[in-house]
Write an enzyme that holds these catalytic residues in place. Structure first.
Site, PDB file in Angstrom:
ATOM      1  N   HIS A 127       0.869  -1.188   0.000  1.00 40.11           N
ATOM      2  CA  HIS A 127       0.000   0.000   0.000  1.00 40.11           C
ATOM      3  C   HIS A 127       0.898   1.227   0.000  1.00 40.11           C
ATOM      4  O   HIS A 127       1.297   1.736   1.036  1.00 40.11           O
ATOM      5  CB  HIS A 127      -0.922  -0.037   1.229  1.00 40.11           C
ATOM      6  CG  HIS A 127      -1.940   1.069   1.246  1.00 40.11           C
ATOM      7  ND1 HIS A 127      -3.104   0.995   1.987  1.00 40.11           N
ATOM      8  CD2 HIS A 127      -1.986   2.282   0.632  1.00 40.11           C
ATOM      9  CE1 HIS A 127      -3.813   2.103   1.837  1.00 40.11           C
ATOM     10  NE2 HIS A 127      -3.140   2.910   1.012  1.00 40.11           N
TER      11      HIS A 127
ATOM     12  N   HIS B 169       1.383   4.779  -2.493  1.00 37.01           N
ATOM     13  CA  HIS B 169       1.031   5.616  -3.647  1.00 37.01           C
ATOM     14  C   HIS B 169       2.293   6.296  -4.129  1.00 37.01           C
ATOM     15  O   HIS B 169       2.903   7.064  -3.373  1.00 37.01           O
ATOM     16  CB  HIS B 169      -0.008   6.660  -3.252  1.00 37.01           C
ATOM     17  CG  HIS B 169      -1.269   6.074  -2.688  1.00 37.01           C
ATOM     18  ND1 HIS B 169      -2.395   5.862  -3.447  1.00 37.01           N
ATOM     19  CD2 HIS B 169      -1.567   5.624  -1.439  1.00 37.01           C
ATOM     20  CE1 HIS B 169      -3.347   5.329  -2.692  1.00 37.01           C
ATOM     21  NE2 HIS B 169      -2.870   5.171  -1.468  1.00 37.01           N
TER      22      HIS B 169
ATOM     23  N   HIS C 141      -9.376   0.698  -1.672  1.00 40.12           N
ATOM     24  CA  HIS C 141      -9.396   1.385  -0.383  1.00 40.12           C
ATOM     25  C   HIS C 141     -10.830   1.301   0.150  1.00 40.12           C
ATOM     26  O   HIS C 141     -11.783   1.585  -0.585  1.00 40.12           O
ATOM     27  CB  HIS C 141      -9.047   2.866  -0.536  1.00 40.12           C
ATOM     28  CG  HIS C 141      -7.585   3.154  -0.707  1.00 40.12           C
ATOM     29  ND1 HIS C 141      -6.835   2.620  -1.719  1.00 40.12           N
ATOM     30  CD2 HIS C 141      -6.742   3.941   0.018  1.00 40.12           C
ATOM     31  CE1 HIS C 141      -5.590   3.065  -1.615  1.00 40.12           C
ATOM     32  NE2 HIS C 141      -5.499   3.876  -0.569  1.00 40.12           N
TER      33      HIS C 141
ATOM     34  N   GLU D 170     -11.435   3.268   5.552  1.00 39.14           N
ATOM     35  CA  GLU D 170     -10.442   4.191   6.121  1.00 39.14           C
ATOM     36  C   GLU D 170     -11.248   5.258   6.870  1.00 39.14           C
ATOM     37  O   GLU D 170     -11.159   5.367   8.086  1.00 39.14           O
ATOM     38  CB  GLU D 170      -9.581   4.802   5.007  1.00 39.14           C
ATOM     39  CG  GLU D 170      -8.549   5.826   5.501  1.00 39.14           C
ATOM     40  CD  GLU D 170      -7.790   6.520   4.361  1.00 39.14           C
ATOM     41  OE1 GLU D 170      -8.285   6.507   3.213  1.00 39.14           O
ATOM     42  OE2 GLU D 170      -6.707   7.093   4.631  1.00 39.14           O
TER      43      GLU D 170
ATOM     44  N   ASP E  16       1.560   7.087   1.976  1.00 37.72           N
ATOM     45  CA  ASP E  16       2.149   8.271   1.338  1.00 37.72           C
ATOM     46  C   ASP E  16       3.290   8.783   2.212  1.00 37.72           C
ATOM     47  O   ASP E  16       3.144   9.792   2.918  1.00 37.72           O
ATOM     48  CB  ASP E  16       1.075   9.366   1.180  1.00 37.72           C
ATOM     49  CG  ASP E  16      -0.113   8.878   0.378  1.00 37.72           C
ATOM     50  OD1 ASP E  16      -0.007   8.829  -0.857  1.00 37.72           O
ATOM     51  OD2 ASP E  16      -1.145   8.519   0.993  1.00 37.72           O
TER      52      ASP E  16
HETATM   53  N1  HPA Z   1      -6.784   7.122   0.970  1.00 37.85           N
HETATM   54  C1  HPA Z   1      -7.416   7.519  -0.136  1.00 37.85           C
HETATM   55  N2  HPA Z   1      -6.788   8.046  -1.175  1.00 37.85           N
HETATM   56  C2  HPA Z   1      -5.465   8.175  -1.120  1.00 37.85           C
HETATM   57  C3  HPA Z   1      -4.760   7.788  -0.005  1.00 37.85           C
HETATM   58  C4  HPA Z   1      -5.452   7.220   1.084  1.00 37.85           C
HETATM   59  O1  HPA Z   1      -4.900   6.812   2.110  1.00 37.85           O
HETATM   60  N3  HPA Z   1      -3.459   8.069  -0.267  1.00 37.85           N
HETATM   61  C5  HPA Z   1      -3.398   8.586  -1.508  1.00 37.85           C
HETATM   62  N4  HPA Z   1      -4.615   8.660  -2.036  1.00 37.85           N
HETATM   63 ZN    ZN Z   2      -3.773   4.728   0.341  1.00 33.81          ZN
END
Ligand code: HPA
Ligand code: ZN
Length: 334
Positions: free
Chosen positions: A14, A16, A194, A197, A276
């Site tokens: 995971h 990006h 995703h 979250e 990230d």
């Molecule tokens: N969640 C949703 N979108 C995203 C994320 C995340 O953690 N990181 C980069 N884009």
């Molecule tokens: Zn993410």
């Protein structure tokens, strides 16, 4: 413990790639490409990284990506991440990229895919790291836009292992993307999403049932539904958990409240990842260590988490066996 975590052979699932853009590189690329930044200095950028939720992060993240323009920019971005990952003993990485963030600015697939291909080849050769690419659809955009993106990507399907779903979760349910995921899977691509979250547990269920997701990115909201936790454990569905991201985006403002250890103890296939790292203050090794310190994870639990990553990766049997053997060798020497 620091040395043990440092040496642990890791898989990152995971991550990006646009989220690995460090402020220093942001300034370098802005200058190289003549792009104006709304920040005067690297320090000012870092000070702006005070997030209250997912959207407050995404606003800055999409703004930062505007400095990425040429094949060389995408190469430099990915190579810098892979070199940093090598220092954490990452042995395999499945990296997300957000094509719509670039195509909407007029930067086409041939540009970023060429940069990515060269960085991945160099990582394999010089660092011994294997990699996969997962193309994410931006869920704040429409299902039709996702379909258009999928068709634009078709000439590059050989370089993409699967599709994912990211960006603002609330109000953008998996239902919007059923057709894009169905078509992607029909073409032989794997699926992740995703979910859970900031969104509710039903987004996790619907990602599994409607999109065919094989892993859930984040997924921490599963704990709100007893039956869902049991299902994830029974079906061996991995959650790609990102502790520092969850802390920074106020999902778990205090890492000591994070549920990853509880879920692990209930048999859910938990993995640890960085999401990230340039924005959330740490790469994958930092995420392992922060979770270990906050939750008191044992060496055995950390080893299970590393093993889960290898098992949940979209690897062929040969490479998976190689990485499992590497991990068991490391633990035996411990
Ligand atoms: N969640 C949703 N979108 C995203 C994320 C995340 O953690 N990181 C980069 N884009
Ligand atoms: Zn993410």
């Amino acid at each position: 413990m620091e040395a043990f975590v440092g040496g642990l052979p890791k898989v990152e699932l995971h991550l990006h790639i646009e989220g690995t853009l460090e402020p220093e590189m942001m300034f370098r690329l802005a200058e190289r490409n003549g792009v104006a930044l709304p920040f005067a200095s690297v320090d000012e950028v870092r000070r702006a990284y005070e997030f209250t939720d997912l959207q407050s992060f995404l606003d800055i993240y999409y703004q930062g990506a505007a400095v990425l323009r040429t094949e060389a920019d995408f190469y430099d971005l990915m190579w810098a991440y892979l070199e940093r990952a090598a220092a954490d003993n990452v042995r395999h990485a499945e990296m997300f990229f957000d094509p719509q963030t670039h195509t909407e600015r007029g930067i086409g697939f041939p540009v970023f895919m060429a940069g990515f291909a060269q960085a991945r080849a160099d990582a394999r050769e010089r660092l011994g790291i294997t990699t996969h690419l997962i193309m994410c659809f931006l869920r704040h955009l429409s299902g039709e836009a996702a379909l258009d993106t999928l068709e634009e990507a078709r000439p590059f399907f050989g370089e993409i292992i699967g599709v994912g779903l990211d960006s603002g979760e609330r109000g953008n349910p998996p239902q919007k993307f059923v057709e894009a995921f169905t078509r992607a899977r029909k073409a032989g691509l794997r699926a992740v999403a995703h979910a859970g979250e900031e969104g509710p547990p039903e987004y996790i269920r619907d990602s599994l049932d409607l999109l065919g997701a094989e892993r859930i990115d984040h997924g921490v909201a599963c704990e709100q539904e007893e039956a869902l936790v049991e299902r994830l454990a029974a079906e061996g569905i991995a959650l790609t958990v990102c502790p520092l991201s969850n802390m920074k985006l106020q999902v778990f403002p205090d890492l000591r409240d994070h549920n990853l250890r509880r879920l692990l103890q209930r048999g859910v296939r938990i993995t640890i990842n960085s999401d990230d790292p340039a924005y959330f203050g740490g790469y994958v090794g930092d995420n392992y260590l922060a979770a270990q310190r906050a939750l008191g994870l044992t060496r055995e639990e950390l080893a299970t988490i590393a093993r889960n990553g290898i098992e949940a990766a979209f690897l062929d049997d040969g490479r998976r066996a190689e990485l499992l053997a590497e991990l068991e060798g490391y633990l035996a020497r411990g």
